[in-house]
Design an enzyme around this catalytic site. Structure first.
Site, mmCIF file in Angstrom:
data_model
loop_
_atom_site.group_PDB
_atom_site.id
_atom_site.type_symbol
_atom_site.label_atom_id
_atom_site.label_comp_id
_atom_site.label_asym_id
_atom_site.label_seq_id
_atom_site.Cartn_x
_atom_site.Cartn_y
_atom_site.Cartn_z
ATOM 1 N N ARG A 238 0.870 -1.489 -0.118
ATOM 2 C CA ARG A 238 -0.050 -0.084 0.133
ATOM 3 C C ARG A 238 0.467 1.158 0.284
ATOM 4 O O ARG A 238 0.486 2.812 -0.668
ATOM 5 C CB ARG A 238 -0.948 0.437 1.011
ATOM 6 C CG ARG A 238 -1.398 1.348 1.527
ATOM 7 C CD ARG A 238 -2.124 1.434 2.956
ATOM 8 N NE ARG A 238 -2.898 2.599 3.182
ATOM 9 C CZ ARG A 238 -3.999 2.568 3.592
ATOM 10 N NH1 ARG A 238 -4.651 2.056 2.225
ATOM 11 N NH2 ARG A 238 -4.208 4.335 4.027
ATOM 12 N N HIS A 309 -9.342 6.169 -5.824
ATOM 13 C CA HIS A 309 -9.115 4.926 -5.013
ATOM 14 C C HIS A 309 -10.207 3.718 -5.031
ATOM 15 O O HIS A 309 -11.061 3.356 -5.889
ATOM 16 C CB HIS A 309 -9.761 4.837 -3.384
ATOM 17 C CG HIS A 309 -7.961 6.142 -2.779
ATOM 18 N ND1 HIS A 309 -7.282 5.850 -1.811
ATOM 19 C CD2 HIS A 309 -7.690 7.469 -3.138
ATOM 20 C CE1 HIS A 309 -6.653 7.162 -1.933
ATOM 21 N NE2 HIS A 309 -6.622 8.045 -2.521
ATOM 22 N N GLU A 386 -14.234 6.524 -4.234
ATOM 23 C CA GLU A 386 -13.975 4.279 -3.943
ATOM 24 C C GLU A 386 -14.526 3.977 -4.252
ATOM 25 O O GLU A 386 -15.351 3.657 -4.063
ATOM 26 C CB GLU A 386 -14.521 4.030 -2.588
ATOM 27 C CG GLU A 386 -13.095 5.098 -1.120
ATOM 28 C CD GLU A 386 -11.936 4.511 -0.909
ATOM 29 O OE1 GLU A 386 -11.436 3.135 -1.752
ATOM 30 O OE2 GLU A 386 -10.690 5.449 0.481
#
Length: 430
Positions: A238, A309, A386
């Site tokens: 990440r 994201h 997202e």
């Protein structure tokens, strides 16, 4: 598999590592996640959330994989599995498995990529950094009149962080898109490159209007070092790749590293081994610093910032540092977000997006791009988007979902910008 299912509880997702898990990328080998499982565990309040997060303090035992609304996604070692299950049972937490074997999901993803190798560059598979940069070079060569390449700076390992500007005429409002700040979120750069291609090549009237009525600044891969590492060593990486002084752990969460309410209200971690480690100080990460300096230099040309994201299917607005206060134009931000969500849901896929403030809908997340853009650069339409899904595949979402995700995101952005324009946010700033 469900432990003490309590419908009244909110949800936390955990990843459980089982026997055979190899957490180290030694001698050129990829990290493997054989028999890792992704669990979803529900909690009712912040105390229960902190109790669950405390499980992540043991190195390589349980790791945070993701956090959604009242959810934690954690990585748990095989040796810890019996103790973990016992803990859940005795603590009256509810949990269920999302992914039985993470390595199998990764292997399936690699297999799908291999089946699509006949394409030089394709949205039928996930492309690596070199392929994306070669494709960008080709795009810039094919559309020289309306495109311009730019480099916002260099990463810790010395890689250029590249972007593309698309502009059909002078006087357009500006939209900045940041993608792949978190290395493992491959669907973000896949969606960003598909979006670039549509802006330049689509003949659909709706897309032509979108492309030619705005100036676009798009960085497909911000965290270039982490992205390369996620392709070559650890699919689930990440963070950035800068070593942490005094720790064997590497990297920081660049999306907690911006100098806007940095480290406030527990919105990031001070632990170098944590997935949401904020770094030793604001803008310690070259990638975040380069991004900030570049945007600061063109902020008068920008009306909108979107940060791509995955995952959870959410549209998040400021603030991330506090759920107690909201921006002065919160009502407008919700109206614009609703336009995106409604447009996406109306498509045949029927994908549902929720929307709200970052801290209000999810949890405190301080030092993030969208808050910095809103608070420090006065970009009043700033969102984190997202993407798919809600946990079935998580970060290892199959490449077959790239185009559906990209298609609905495009339609969502069309609606978002139309609503922002109606409310007066796309007026020229200079």
């Amino acid at each position: 598999m469900i432990f003490n299912t309590l419908r009244s509880l909110a949800t936390i997702t955990l990843i459980v590592l089982t026997d055979g898990a190899n957490l180290e990328a030694n001698r050129g080998n990829r990290v493997r996640y054989d028999n890792y499982s992704v669990y979803k565990v529900r909690y009712q309040n912040n105390l229960e959330r902190q109790t669950l997060l405390s499980l992540t303090q043991q190195p390589h035992s349980i790791k945070l994989w993701h956090e959604a609304r009242h959810e934690l996604h954690l990585l748990v070692s095989p040796q810890s599995l019996p103790e973990f299950v016992t803990f859940l049972s005795r603590s009256n937490f509810s949990a269920e498995i999302f992914i039985q074997n993470v390595q199998k999901a990764i292997d399936n993803e690699y297999a799908a990529n291999s089946r699509a190798t006949d394409d030089t560059f394709s949205w039928k598979r996930y492309n690596n950094l070199a392929e994306i940069e070669d494709w960008l070079d080709d795009i810039l060569a094919r559309y020289p009149k309306v495109t311009e390449g730019f480099v916002i700076g260099k990463s810790y390992e010395g890689r250029p962080i590249r972007g593309i500007k698309i502009s059909y005429k002078i006087g357009n409002p500006g939209v900045f898109i940041e993608s792949n700040i978190h290395a493992r979120e491959w669907i973000t750069s896949a969606t960003a490159t598909w979006f670039i291609n549509e802006l330049l090549s689509s003949n659909e009237e709706l897309v032509r209007e979108l492309a030619e009525s705005h100036d676009w600044y798009i960085v497909p891969v911000l965290n270039v070092d982490g992205f390369v590492y996620s392709h070559e060593k650890d699919r689930l990486w990440r963070k950035t790749r800068q070593p942490s002084a005094g720790s064997s752990c590497v990297g920081a969460d660049a999306n907690r590293n911006y100098n806007s309410h940095w480290m406030e209200n527990g919105g990031a971690s001070a632990d170098p081994c944590a997935e949401d480690y904020a770094g030793p100080f604001p803008f310690s990460e070259p990638e975040a610093k380069a991004m900030a300096e570049f945007i600061s230099g063109i902020k008068d040309k920008l009306n909108v910032l979107l940060a791509f994201h995955s995952y959870s299917q959410l549209l998040l607005s400021p603030y991330g540092h506090s759920s107690e206060v909201v921006p002065y134009n919160h009502k407008d931000l919700m109206q614009v977000a609703k336009a995106y969500a409604d447009a996406v849901q109306a498509l045949p896929y029927g994908t549902i997006y929720q929307y709200g403030t970052s801290a209000g809908l999810l949890y405190p997340a301080s030092g993030a791009t969208l808050d910095w853009a809103y608070n420090e650069q006065y970009i009043r339409i700033s969102y984190t988007i997202e993407f798919r899904d809600t946990g079935k595949f998580g970060f290892v979402i199959p490449p077959a979902y790239i185009i559906p995700n990209a298609e609905e995101n495009l339609i969502g952005i069309v609606a978002l910008l139309a609503e922002a324009k109606k409310l007066g946010y796309l007026k020229l700033k200079y």
